[in-house]
Design a protein around this motif. Sequence first.
Motif, PDB file in Angstrom:
ATOM      1  N   ARG A  50       0.840  -1.208   0.000  1.00 17.59           N
ATOM      2  CA  ARG A  50       0.000   0.000   0.000  1.00 17.59           C
ATOM      3  C   ARG A  50       0.873   1.254   0.000  1.00 17.59           C
ATOM      4  N   ILE A  51       1.920   1.253   0.810  1.00 17.20           N
ATOM      5  CA  ILE A  51       2.824   2.402   0.861  1.00 17.20           C
ATOM      6  C   ILE A  51       3.546   2.555  -0.466  1.00 17.20           C
ATOM      7  N   ARG A  52       4.061   1.450  -1.005  1.00 19.81           N
ATOM      8  CA  ARG A  52       4.806   1.483  -2.271  1.00 19.81           C
ATOM      9  C   ARG A  52       3.941   2.088  -3.385  1.00 19.81           C
ATOM     10  N   GLU A  53       2.660   1.743  -3.424  1.00 20.38           N
ATOM     11  CA  GLU A  53       1.758   2.263  -4.451  1.00 20.38           C
ATOM     12  C   GLU A  53       1.391   3.725  -4.214  1.00 20.38           C
ATOM     13  N   SER A  54       1.414   4.171  -2.972  1.00 20.71           N
ATOM     14  CA  SER A  54       0.970   5.517  -2.633  1.00 20.71           C
ATOM     15  C   SER A  54       2.075   6.577  -2.694  1.00 20.71           C
ATOM     16  N   VAL A  55       3.300   6.160  -2.506  1.00 22.92           N
ATOM     17  CA  VAL A  55       4.402   7.123  -2.443  1.00 22.92           C
ATOM     18  C   VAL A  55       4.762   7.614  -3.841  1.00 22.92           C
ATOM     19  N   ASP A  56       4.853   8.927  -3.986  1.00 26.05           N
ATOM     20  CA  ASP A  56       5.343   9.533  -5.216  1.00 26.05           C
ATOM     21  C   ASP A  56       6.842   9.739  -5.025  1.00 26.05           C
ATOM     22  N   LEU A  57       7.634   8.837  -5.589  1.00 25.74           N
ATOM     23  CA  LEU A  57       9.080   8.840  -5.370  1.00 25.74           C
ATOM     24  C   LEU A  57       9.725  10.151  -5.816  1.00 25.74           C
ATOM     25  N   VAL A 126       9.329   2.188   6.775  1.00 28.38           N
ATOM     26  CA  VAL A 126       7.893   1.977   6.576  1.00 28.38           C
ATOM     27  C   VAL A 126       7.110   2.967   7.435  1.00 28.38           C
ATOM     28  N   LYS A 127       7.468   3.086   8.699  1.00 31.20           N
ATOM     29  CA  LYS A 127       6.777   4.020   9.599  1.00 31.20           C
ATOM     30  C   LYS A 127       6.929   5.462   9.126  1.00 31.20           C
ATOM     31  N   HIS A 128       8.135   5.836   8.707  1.00 29.28           N
ATOM     32  CA  HIS A 128       8.396   7.196   8.228  1.00 29.28           C
ATOM     33  C   HIS A 128       7.514   7.527   7.021  1.00 29.28           C
ATOM     34  N   LEU A 129       7.466   6.608   6.067  1.00 29.56           N
ATOM     35  CA  LEU A 129       6.657   6.863   4.868  1.00 29.56           C
ATOM     36  C   LEU A 129       5.158   6.863   5.190  1.00 29.56           C
ATOM     37  N   GLU A 130       4.713   6.022   6.090  1.00 28.52           N
ATOM     38  CA  GLU A 130       3.301   6.033   6.489  1.00 28.52           C
ATOM     39  C   GLU A 130       2.923   7.381   7.083  1.00 28.52           C
ATOM     40  N   GLN A 131       3.804   7.969   7.863  1.00 26.85           N
ATOM     41  CA  GLN A 131       3.519   9.252   8.494  1.00 26.85           C
ATOM     42  C   GLN A 131       3.464  10.380   7.459  1.00 26.85           C
ATOM     43  N   ARG A 132       4.196  10.236   6.362  1.00 28.04           N
ATOM     44  CA  ARG A 132       4.224  11.267   5.328  1.00 28.04           C
ATOM     45  C   ARG A 132       3.052  11.184   4.374  1.00 28.04           C
ATOM     46  N   LEU A 133       2.363  10.043   4.354  1.00 29.15           N
ATOM     47  CA  LEU A 133       1.231   9.880   3.425  1.00 29.15           C
ATOM     48  C   LEU A 133       0.003  10.637   3.919  1.00 29.15           C
TER      49      LEU A 133
END
Length: 133
Positions: A50-57, A126-133
């Motif tokens: 879910r994170i991989r699909e949501s993050v705009d690299l 994973v936690k860092h990216l979840e917080q940024r979404l």
Amino acid sequence: DEDGLPDWFVEITRKRHAVATDELRWRQRAGDKGADRVQAEAAWRDRVDRIRESVDLAMLIAYENDKAKPSGRDSWECCCPFHQDRTPSLSINTAKGVWYCHGCHVGGDAFTYVEMRYGLDFAGAVKHLEQRL
């Protein structure tokens, strides 16, 4: 180094391996005590996917790099934050969700970038990216 890899990259790889080994050991112990390994692993995979699909690299990296610019239909380029760089050497492929530095020969996905940039392990990324979404 004789293997041609920078010392910092070798150290990050060793730390990542140690964390993965610990996690495997903990999962095995939990399974021995009756935990359902399959559900836990499936939930973790779903969370990561879910994170991989949501993050705009491109936006993740460009947010920290004022010299980032589009360089094609699905690509960006910028100076690499992991070494001294006067001209853009880091390429971002937004279609594939990966980045690669042609100067230090390191690359990966959003998780790898966050791990290296902030000195986190995979779970921390994973936690860092979840917080940024």
